[in-house]
Structures are given as C-alpha cells and as structure tokens.
Write a protein that holds these residues in place. Structure first.
Motif, PDB file in Angstrom:
ATOM      1  N   ILE A 154       0.837  -1.204   0.000  1.00 23.00           N
ATOM      2  CA  ILE A 154       0.000   0.000   0.000  1.00 23.00           C
ATOM      3  C   ILE A 154       0.870   1.252   0.000  1.00 23.00           C
ATOM      4  O   ILE A 154       0.638   2.200  -0.763  1.00 23.00           O
ATOM      5  CB  ILE A 154      -0.941  -0.016   1.222  1.00 23.00           C
TER       6      ILE A 154
ATOM      7  N   GLY B 273      -2.021   2.931   5.278  1.00 30.32           N
ATOM      8  CA  GLY B 273      -0.986   1.944   5.609  1.00 30.32           C
ATOM      9  C   GLY B 273      -0.495   2.086   7.042  1.00 30.32           C
ATOM     10  O   GLY B 273      -0.251   1.092   7.730  1.00 30.32           O
TER      11      GLY B 273
ATOM     12  N   ALA C 237      -4.745  -4.889   0.664  1.00 28.26           N
ATOM     13  CA  ALA C 237      -3.668  -4.614  -0.296  1.00 28.26           C
ATOM     14  C   ALA C 237      -4.133  -4.892  -1.728  1.00 28.26           C
ATOM     15  O   ALA C 237      -3.829  -4.125  -2.649  1.00 28.26           O
ATOM     16  CB  ALA C 237      -2.439  -5.455   0.039  1.00 28.26           C
TER      17      ALA C 237
ATOM     18  N   LEU D 289      -2.694   7.003   0.994  1.00 24.87           N
ATOM     19  CA  LEU D 289      -2.244   5.620   1.154  1.00 24.87           C
ATOM     20  C   LEU D 289      -1.281   5.480   2.335  1.00 24.87           C
ATOM     21  O   LEU D 289      -1.308   4.456   3.030  1.00 24.87           O
ATOM     22  CB  LEU D 289      -1.580   5.127  -0.137  1.00 24.87           C
TER      23      LEU D 289
ATOM     24  N   VAL E   5      -6.464  -2.037  -2.849  1.00 21.57           N
ATOM     25  CA  VAL E   5      -5.705  -0.825  -3.188  1.00 21.57           C
ATOM     26  C   VAL E   5      -4.952  -1.025  -4.503  1.00 21.57           C
ATOM     27  O   VAL E   5      -4.878  -0.114  -5.334  1.00 21.57           O
ATOM     28  CB  VAL E   5      -4.718  -0.468  -2.043  1.00 21.57           C
TER      29      VAL E   5
END
Length: 352
Positions: A68, A261, A206, A257, A209
């Motif tokens: 990510i 994350g 993940a 992001l 994304v």
C-alpha cells in the motif's frame, strides 16, 4: 503456414541472431532479479523448511502494508519525484490512530474521557492528516520548484517532530501506545475464508488498493497525465496538461495511502511509537526501483511495484529465518538498493 508456426520461426531466427553482447545486455538488465533469486535459492539450500505455506502466508501478510505504501510513492516516482517523508508520515498515522482507538478500560489510555469511536473515523482522520502533509510536499515541489528530494527530506524531519511532540504527551510521556481496541486489531489481524482458503484481511486490503491504483494508472486521465509529466514535463505542458494540478493530486493520493498503511501497521503490530515507520521510505522506494520504476520518470507498472515489495519481503524474512545478523541484513539491503539504482541509471543512459 499457420500463425503459430510463423511466430515460432520468428523467435527461432531472433535466437539465432543473438550476439554475446545482446546476452550480456539482457543479463545486466535483469541482474538485480538474478542476484535476488540467487539469495533466495541460498536461503532455501541453507534451510529447506523456509518453503512452507505458513511462512509464505506470513510474508504476504507482512508485505500487505508495504505494498500500500509503495503504491503511494510509486505514483510520485512515475511523475519523476520521490518522497522521503513516507516513513514518518506512516509513523504519525500509526500513533494518532492508535491513540484514538485504545480500550475504554486501558489504564494508560491517552484520552481517558474519549468515547468509543467507530474504527473508520480515526482511519479517515489520519488519512486526511497525511494527505495534508503530502499536499504541502506537492505545493513545495510544483509551485516553488524545490527538488523533491530536498522538499520531502525537510518534511520528513517536520513530521517526525510533530509526531514526537504528540507522542510525548502528559501524563504518561513517551511510552508505546498499547491496549488497542480489539475491533481495531481484528481489522488487521483477522483472516476470512474465501472458497475454503484462509486469507488474511491485510491481503484483501492490499489487493483492493492494488486494483484501485491499477485502474487509476491505466484507465484514467490522471494516470495518463502523470506518466506524461514523468516522461517529459515540457512536452506535457505543451500538450495542455496542468502539471501543478496533477503533481498536487499525485502527492495527495500518496498521502492517503500512507495514512491508511500507517493505521493498518499500528493494528497489525498492536502498538505504536514515534519510531514506527522509520526507514519504511527506503524499503518502499527501493522496491519500486527493483520492480521496474525509474527515477528518470514516466515508466513503471503496478505489477512491478507489487513484485518488488514481495521480493524484498521474501529476502528479509528469509535472512531472518536462517539467522543472519540484522546488521548484515542492513548491508545486504543497502547493496541491493545501490545496485538497483545503478542498473536503472545505466539503462537510462543507454536509452539516451
């Protein structure tokens, strides 16, 4: 003669015409993958138990948050930039989200009177915070024409200072933020069964994304323009691309992001400190370069980034698995980074 037969003859002719120079050039282009493959084979030879479903499941889980983050900085690299503040922004997101999602009865709760929040609220909050810091990066780079290395280096120091001030708050001072709400830790640590296969939630996040970034890069005007900016900014301006606008967007998206994350990283680990995320930027950037992105801009794929992250994580996990000293691991990682950038520069020079 069928089309298949023609293709086979064409490939055979190309193979016959290969020279030693062609072979060496190909080997040089793939050198970093050859070295990493050699490391992986060595690890397996030393301890064959490394090859197990459980180990690879752990590797995939640990890689999920890194993917990510790498996808965030990957867009910046495609636009011919970089972001050294990634790790510290991840740390800030981890600390803030953890501080807002502690158990109600935890003795060392940072905000004792804070009501129980839906977990999505702190996650969105930290994503907005990191998007804000990244927007500042974009403004400094796009508007004030400061080199991305210098701009994000300064932001790295600023964010670490902000995070440390927030982390070192009374009455408990600078101690790890623990006692996280079980809803929050389950959000990252649990698995679900899909068609009889047990898959960690982190891998699903993940994957989601990854799909979003792939669509943005390959199917939207946003993706087309960031590749144009990275490939040749002057030509992009002549073509009518609003360079400032798209640079701001790519930095802001990266910040979103980083925040997501960072929140996942806090939940995965089960705690956070102001040193969470330290050096993550080097892992993410080097994984992007190993995966085929170029500091010269305008080149790269989402699949390359994911591959780069997985390669690095497999090597790191494998070296730990066979008991390699952590300090030696730093040396090996540093050599991989230098080699990857050197090979990238060589390809760029040859292309010119």
């Amino acid at each position: 003669m069928t089309k298949l037969q023609k293709n086979m003859i064409s490939r055979r002719d190309r193979f016959k015409n290969l020279t030693f120079s062609d072979v060496m050039d190909y080997m040089m282009q793939k050198a970093i993958f050859i070295v990493l493959l050699g490391l992986l084979v060595t690890i397996i030879i030393i301890d064959p138990d490394f090859v197990s479903i459980n180990n690879f499941k752990n590797i995939l889980s640990q890689s999920s948050t890194r993917i990510i983050m790498a996808l965030g900085v990957g867009g910046i690299i495609v636009a011919k930039g970089t972001d050294l503040s990634l790790g510290r922004q991840v740390g800030l997101a981890a600390v803030v989200s953890a501080s807002l999602l502690q158990k109600a009865d935890y003795a060392y709760k940072m905000y004792p009177d804070l009501p129980v929040l839906p977990i999505i609220v702190p996650i969105i909050l930290v994503m907005l915070i990191t998007a804000g810091f990244s927007l500042i990066n974009g403004i400094v780079v796009a508007k004030f024409k400061v080199d991305p290395f210098i701009a994000t280096l300064g932001m790295m120091v600023i964010v670490y200072g902000v995070n440390s001030i927030y982390f070192d708050r009374p009455p408990y001072g600078a101690q790890p933020i623990g006692g996280l709400d079980e809803r929050f830790t389950r959000f990252a640590q649990e698995s679900v069964d899909i068609f009889g296969v047990n898959i960690p939630l982190l891998m699903i996040y993940a994957a989601a994304v990854t799909v979003i970034v792939w669509v943005l890069w390959n199917k939207t005007k946003f993706g087309k323009n960031i590749f144009a900016i990275g490939g040749n900014q002057e030509a992009a301006i002549v073509s009518g691309v609003n360079v400032v606008k798209y640079l701001l967007l790519v930095y802001m998206f990266a910040g979103l992001l980083y925040g997501f994350g960072g929140a996942l990283e806090a939940a995965r680990i089960g705690s956070a400190t102001n040193n969470t995320g330290n050096m993550y930027e080097l892992d993410a950037i080097s994984a992007c370069i190993v995966g085929g992105l170029s500091f010269s801009g305008g080149r790269g794929t989402v699949s390359g980034i994911v591959t780069g992250v997985l390669i690095f994580q497999v090597i790191a996990y494998g070296l730990t698995f066979i008991g390699v000293n952590p300090y030696w691991q730093f040396i090996i990682k540093g050599l991989i980074i230098i080699s990857a950038v050197a090979i990238d520069n060589r390809k760029f020079i040859k292309k010119k």
